[in-house]
Design an enzyme around this catalytic site. Structure first.
Site, PDB file in Angstrom:
ATOM      1  N   CYS A 293       2.159  -9.874  20.353  1.00 48.75           N
ATOM      2  CA  CYS A 293       1.699  -9.021  21.468  1.00 48.75           C
ATOM      3  C   CYS A 293       2.854  -8.313  22.166  1.00 48.75           C
ATOM      4  O   CYS A 293       2.935  -8.285  23.401  1.00 48.75           O
ATOM      5  CB  CYS A 293       0.908  -9.850  22.481  1.00 48.75           C
ATOM      6  SG  CYS A 293      -0.506 -10.708  21.779  1.00 48.75           S
TER       7      CYS A 293
ATOM      8  N   CYS B  42      -2.872 -18.851  24.805  1.00 45.14           N
ATOM      9  CA  CYS B  42      -2.739 -17.692  23.933  1.00 45.14           C
ATOM     10  C   CYS B  42      -3.985 -16.831  24.066  1.00 45.14           C
ATOM     11  O   CYS B  42      -5.105 -17.334  23.979  1.00 45.14           O
ATOM     12  CB  CYS B  42      -2.553 -18.131  22.481  1.00 45.14           C
ATOM     13  SG  CYS B  42      -2.383 -16.731  21.344  1.00 45.14           S
TER      14      CYS B  42
ATOM     15  N   GLN C 168     -10.281 -10.514   7.016  1.00 48.25           N
ATOM     16  CA  GLN C 168      -9.683  -9.708   8.083  1.00 48.25           C
ATOM     17  C   GLN C 168      -9.730 -10.483   9.398  1.00 48.25           C
ATOM     18  O   GLN C 168     -10.784 -10.981   9.800  1.00 48.25           O
ATOM     19  CB  GLN C 168     -10.427  -8.391   8.235  1.00 48.25           C
ATOM     20  CG  GLN C 168     -10.206  -7.410   7.099  1.00 48.25           C
ATOM     21  CD  GLN C 168      -8.867  -6.702   7.160  1.00 48.25           C
ATOM     22  OE1 GLN C 168      -8.082  -6.875   8.104  1.00 48.25           O
ATOM     23  NE2 GLN C 168      -8.571  -5.918   6.144  1.00 48.25           N
TER      24      GLN C 168
ATOM     25  N   TYR D  45      -7.322  -5.283  -5.140  1.00 45.24           N
ATOM     26  CA  TYR D  45      -6.882  -6.207  -4.100  1.00 45.24           C
ATOM     27  C   TYR D  45      -8.112  -6.635  -3.276  1.00 45.24           C
ATOM     28  O   TYR D  45      -8.113  -6.573  -2.055  1.00 45.24           O
ATOM     29  CB  TYR D  45      -5.812  -5.578  -3.207  1.00 45.24           C
ATOM     30  CG  TYR D  45      -4.684  -4.922  -3.978  1.00 45.24           C
ATOM     31  CD1 TYR D  45      -3.571  -5.653  -4.403  1.00 45.24           C
ATOM     32  CD2 TYR D  45      -4.736  -3.563  -4.295  1.00 45.24           C
ATOM     33  CE1 TYR D  45      -2.546  -5.044  -5.128  1.00 45.24           C
ATOM     34  CE2 TYR D  45      -3.713  -2.947  -5.020  1.00 45.24           C
ATOM     35  CZ  TYR D  45      -2.625  -3.695  -5.429  1.00 45.24           C
ATOM     36  OH  TYR D  45      -1.616  -3.082  -6.137  1.00 45.24           O
TER      37      TYR D  45
ATOM     38  N   CYS E 114      -2.415  -1.468   5.564  1.00 46.08           N
ATOM     39  CA  CYS E 114      -1.944  -2.048   6.822  1.00 46.08           C
ATOM     40  C   CYS E 114      -0.497  -1.656   7.090  1.00 46.08           C
ATOM     41  O   CYS E 114       0.122  -2.166   8.023  1.00 46.08           O
ATOM     42  CB  CYS E 114      -2.096  -3.566   6.803  1.00 46.08           C
ATOM     43  SG  CYS E 114      -1.193  -4.378   5.462  1.00 46.08           S
TER      44      CYS E 114
END
Length: 474
Positions: A85, A177, A305, A334, A431
């Site tokens: 983050c 978190c 995901q 993939y 990505c």
């Protein structure tokens, strides 16, 4: 500029003009590039340099002269120490702006692609508690925060949390978190407190000793919950007591598993998984391209995901870009656990999925059976070896190829094979826009880039997903 020492320089009134990977702001002074911790584009600040190279330096803000309009107060107490983050000191709107810019920059500069028609980035509907999987590490080498007692009195050095960036042996003890929803924080903190109370040894990452190594928590939109406790060198009595504690304290855990991993690395793909309570899987659900609810079995080693809500959006974009008519043969490269393949199967004639990890292919086959998908086939193997002329001759030339490679992009042999196959369309999901651009620079010799759609899967980080539609040039 005031010079203090050979590697201790102070640059005054530096304007931060951009943001780089790892969340560092970018400033320039006399054509010298500065990468500045916790700086935001629009800031003007005095910068203390702590590391200097030939053409750039790294530094910290010693005085913020003008705060950027993009700047906001970080919400997490661990910000700046934790490796995750790293963009939470920027407004979410600003994050989206700079992610869009990074995609445009990668494709235009590295692949020389015209990006004037790029679509606006798809924002994540939630920017906190969006991950469905987190892994935490036990360590007897806790990171000591500023101001903590460093005298001769020995502090409690046990920790359960995340690795400090650049320090494989130091773990930040995480209190709360914001990445994963309840009961993730409660499970982690309860296990840590119980282990300390019972005197269980936390893993020594240098000497490879200790009983407790990792915990992995997976949540699902179905409400199902998986917890995997990874031990290293425990007594069986310690395993039994801890697993009993977790099971009794958290009855909502539907799949409670453990692993004994005594390797030098944390990967669990080659490790035996022992079910303590419940099955060795949980289920995720989404609505497919036909509006039908489909279920996916998620095991301890499955890839899925990690932002479930945005995953659906990503697959919808992939489906829409492909523009299926219903008679297509599709190669899904993939394929992972066959998520995209099963998502689109009802819209096409046949899907052929290929994936490197054999366990993922078994998941894909199971997911097809669960959803009564009969027109999907899956094959395991290294993509550059599997996707050859014989494979295409056996299964037929695809009308559409969907490819969703790892961050490294596609192997050059795979790109070359796509150029030989000459499918009508390629939908490239990535990505990592930089490696995507590298591959597109080759593919554009035969293909036109028709659509570009960035998608934000990971708020408060620099990571961005990107979907590109390519159509073969006649």
């Amino acid at each position: 500029m005031k010079k203090k020492a050979a590697v201790d320089l102070l640059f005054e009134n530096v304007s931060i003009i951009d943001i780089a990977e790892e969340g560092k702001g970018v400033g320039k002074t006399n054509d010298f590039v500065l990468f500045v911790e916790k700086a935001v584009p629009g800031d003007v600040a005095d910068i203390r340099v702590y590391r200097k190279k030939k053409n750039f330096a790294e530094g910290k803000i010693v005085e913020l002269k003008t705060a950027s309009a993009y700047r906001t107060t970080p919400f997490c107490e661990h910000f700046g120490t934790c490796g995750g983050c790293k963009w939470q000191h920027m407004t979410y709107e600003a994050q989206l702006k700079f992610k869009q810019k990074s995609v445009e920059g990668a494709l235009s500069h590295l692949a020389k692609i015209d990006v004037t028609g790029i679509l606006p980035i798809v924002a994540s509907p939630v920017d906190k508690y969006y991950r469905n999987k987190l892994e935490f590490t036990f360590s007897n080498k806790r990171w000591l925060n500023d101001g903590e007692n460093r005298t001769d009195e020995t502090p409690d050095m046990d920790a359960l949390g995340f690795h400090i960036p650049g320090r494989f042996d130091k773990i930040l003890d995480v209190k709360h978190c914001y990445l994963q929803a309840d009961p993730s924080n409660n499970i982690r903190n309860s296990i840590r407190d119980y282990a300390k109370q019972e005197g269980m040894s936390f893993y020594d990452l240098r000497n490879h000793e200790g009983a407790l190594r990792n915990i992995i928590i997976r949540t699902a939109s179905t409400g199902e919950l998986m917890v995997i406790v990874v031990f290293a060198y425990p007594a069986q009595e310690e395993v039994d007591k801890l697993m009993d504690f977790v099971g009794e304290r958290f009855p909502q855990i539907t799949s409670l598993l453990y692993i004994v991993n005594q390797k030098k690395n944390d990967t669990i793909f080659d490790q035996e998984v022992i079910a303590w309570r419940g099955p060795e899987y949980i289920h995720e659900e989404m609505i497919d391209a036909n509006g039908k609810t489909i279920r996916f079995r998620i095991g301890p080693k499955s890839f899925y995901q990690t932002n479930s809500v945005q995953a659906v959006k990503l697959y919808e974009i992939t489906h829409d870009f492909a523009g299926f008519k219903g008679d297509e043969l599709v190669y899904d490269l993939y394929t992972g656990a066959g998520t995209i393949a099963n998502f689109i199967a009802g819209q096409v004639k046949e899907v052929v999925g290929v994936e490197y990890v054999p366990a993922a292919i078994e998941d894909a086959k199971i997911n097809s059976r669960i959803n009564q998908v009969s027109n999907a086939k899956f094959y395991a193997g290294d993509m550059k070896d599997v996707l050859n002329a014989e494979f295409v001759a056996q299964h037929g030339k695809p009308n559409v190829i969907i490819t969703d490679p790892p961050r490294a992009g596609m192997h050059p042999d795979v790109v070359a094979r796509l150029m030989e196959i000459e499918a009508e369309k390629i939908v490239y999901v990535s990505c990592n826009p930089a490696t995507q651009a590298r591959d597109l620079a080759i593919l554009k010799e035969k293909y036109d880039v028709v659509k570009i759609q960035p998608v934000d899967m990971f708020p408060h980080t620099e990571h961005v997903e990107n979907v590109v539609l390519l159509e073969i040039r006649n």
